[in-house]
Scaffold this active site. Sequence first.
Site, PDB file in Angstrom:
ATOM      1  N   HIS A 197       0.724  -1.145   0.083  1.00  0.00           N
ATOM      2  CA  HIS A 197      -0.108  -0.111  -0.009  1.00  0.00           C
ATOM      3  C   HIS A 197       0.910   1.269  -0.019  1.00  0.00           C
ATOM      4  O   HIS A 197       0.663   2.213  -0.948  1.00  0.00           O
ATOM      5  CB  HIS A 197      -0.870   0.022   1.388  1.00  0.00           C
ATOM      6  N   GLU A 198       1.723   1.301   1.043  1.00  0.00           N
ATOM      7  CA  GLU A 198       2.497   2.597   1.043  1.00  0.00           C
ATOM      8  C   GLU A 198       3.536   2.966  -0.002  1.00  0.00           C
ATOM      9  O   GLU A 198       3.627   3.889  -0.463  1.00  0.00           O
ATOM     10  CB  GLU A 198       3.621   2.455   2.482  1.00  0.00           C
ATOM     11  N   HIS A 201       2.019   4.709  -2.838  1.00  0.00           N
ATOM     12  CA  HIS A 201       2.022   6.179  -2.362  1.00  0.00           C
ATOM     13  C   HIS A 201       3.302   6.638  -2.948  1.00  0.00           C
ATOM     14  O   HIS A 201       3.338   7.682  -3.772  1.00  0.00           O
ATOM     15  CB  HIS A 201       1.737   6.286  -1.096  1.00  0.00           C
TER      16      HIS A 201
END
Length: 282
Positions: A197-198, A201
């Site tokens: 997920h990170e 980003h």
Amino acid sequence: MRGILSVIAGVAALASAHPAGHTAARNEFGCGTVPSQAFLEAAAKMQEKEAISREGGNPTAQAINVQTYFHVVAASTSLSDGYLTDKMLSDQLSVMNQLYSPYGITFTLAGTDKTVNSNWASDGAELTMKKSLRKGDYKALNIYFQKSIGGNLGYCYFPDTVTSGSDDFYYDGCSILYTSVPGGSATNYNLGKTVVHEVGHWFGLLHTFQGNSCSGSGDQIADTPQQLSSTSGCPTGRDSCPNQTGLDPIHNYMDYSYDSCYEEFTPNQVTRMLSMYNTYRA
């Protein structure tokens, strides 16, 4: 523009520790991040260009290999104090490659270091820590596994135009709660997908529920359904915007579902990652 901090669970105290433009507010397993208007505008422009490109035919997918550095930052050499075994780190890298490789993105571990520093392990003196530990250029991914990060599962920085050696250059990277790696003790979040997920980003993706609205531009991605709010758990059939096309993307890596629920990026998200990478990192 200036890159924006991304967190899975934010805490207000982080705001003063990060560069101007990075904001965080406390939310229980919510996101305390408010992307800058400049970043949202840049994403909107990319969306327009990507739409034009799709109209001209599907371009050949680009393969990306990311040089990756793992930094374990613990309060002691005890597993309960943030220390990770080599197997845990190897398993984390395997998860990253397993889930990103279908989209043409792979990660090569270029280095691992382990540091015992109780202040850094609790996310104190972030810039000092990163100036000491960061490796590689701006296209290198640095991941810091820490004992605690203000109640967060993780946070990361969006790509930006930065000068090598500047504070913003050093801030870049992802901080990850060490219990979220494969085999960790973070219930429902210990399959290593917080990193997935990170890193999304880090590649420039917003949350699928960006804007928390059933109208507007949302996450600036055309093929992710409109989503009013973040997901908790794995609620099959969730539809927070019933008047809009599509169910909530609960299986998307950029929502807040349990690790066991995460399954995919959309084609347009992959295009966006490539666009952001080529614009700001490559």
